[in-house]
Design a protein around this motif. Structure first.
Motif, PDB file in Angstrom:
ATOM      1  N   ALA A 197       0.916   4.062  -2.952  1.00  0.00           N
ATOM      2  CA  ALA A 197       0.730   5.488  -2.677  1.00  0.00           C
ATOM      3  C   ALA A 197       1.934   6.303  -3.152  1.00  0.00           C
ATOM      4  O   ALA A 197       1.775   7.389  -3.721  1.00  0.00           O
ATOM      5  CB  ALA A 197       0.493   5.709  -1.185  1.00  0.00           C
TER       6      ALA A 197
ATOM      7  N   GLU B 207       1.839   6.583  -6.952  1.00  0.00           N
ATOM      8  CA  GLU B 207       0.855   7.580  -7.358  1.00  0.00           C
ATOM      9  C   GLU B 207       1.393   8.996  -7.113  1.00  0.00           C
ATOM     10  O   GLU B 207       1.189   9.884  -7.931  1.00  0.00           O
ATOM     11  CB  GLU B 207      -0.461   7.369  -6.609  1.00  0.00           C
ATOM     12  CG  GLU B 207      -1.224   6.166  -7.107  1.00  0.00           C
ATOM     13  CD  GLU B 207      -1.597   6.254  -8.562  1.00  0.00           C
ATOM     14  OE1 GLU B 207      -2.156   7.290  -8.987  1.00  0.00           O
ATOM     15  OE2 GLU B 207      -1.301   5.302  -9.293  1.00  0.00           O
TER      16      GLU B 207
ATOM     17  N   LEU C  35       0.824  -1.212   0.000  1.00  0.00           N
ATOM     18  CA  LEU C  35       0.000   0.000   0.000  1.00  0.00           C
ATOM     19  C   LEU C  35       0.860   1.266   0.000  1.00  0.00           C
ATOM     20  O   LEU C  35       0.555   2.242  -0.678  1.00  0.00           O
ATOM     21  CB  LEU C  35      -0.930   0.005   1.209  1.00  0.00           C
ATOM     22  CG  LEU C  35      -2.082  -0.995   1.155  1.00  0.00           C
ATOM     23  CD1 LEU C  35      -2.838  -0.987   2.478  1.00  0.00           C
ATOM     24  CD2 LEU C  35      -3.004  -0.691   0.008  1.00  0.00           C
TER      25      LEU C  35
ATOM     26  N   SER D 152      -0.144   0.463 -10.301  1.00  0.00           N
ATOM     27  CA  SER D 152      -0.114   1.904 -10.521  1.00  0.00           C
ATOM     28  C   SER D 152       0.185   2.245 -11.976  1.00  0.00           C
ATOM     29  O   SER D 152      -0.469   3.116 -12.558  1.00  0.00           O
ATOM     30  CB  SER D 152       0.934   2.541  -9.622  1.00  0.00           C
ATOM     31  OG  SER D 152       1.041   3.914  -9.889  1.00  0.00           O
TER      32      SER D 152
END
Length: 87
Positions: A26, A29, A22, A79
């Protein structure tokens, strides 16, 4: 008793790998958001997932490395390919 201990180790490994996945997602991104855009291409100036993975590999036991690498790869693929269609 031995089975309960191995179940805890497995759950702990999956939990750590999930958290790293995770965090890498993140970070990927964030890297996409802060990338330089030129015509129809983008150039990422920095990749936070690379630093996260390096820190995890240095700080966490080598027995957890395969799970960490798999989580980071899945996060980066999700992603780049699934969300942004960068093939």
């Amino acid at each position: 008793m031995l089975k309960a201990a191995s179940d805890r180790i497995c759950a702990s490994t999956l939990g750590r790998a999930g958290i790293l996945g995770l965090a890498c997602f993140a970070g990927a991104e964030l890297g996409h958001v802060l990338s330089f855009k030129a015509q129809d291409q983008a150039f990422a100036a920095f990749r936070p997932p690379a630093g996260l993975l390096l820190a995890a590999l240095v700080l966490i036991s080598y027995r957890l490395w395969p799970a960490m690498l798999l989580a980071a790869c899945v996060a980066n693929l999700a992603s780049d390919v699934l969300l942004r269609d960068n093939t």
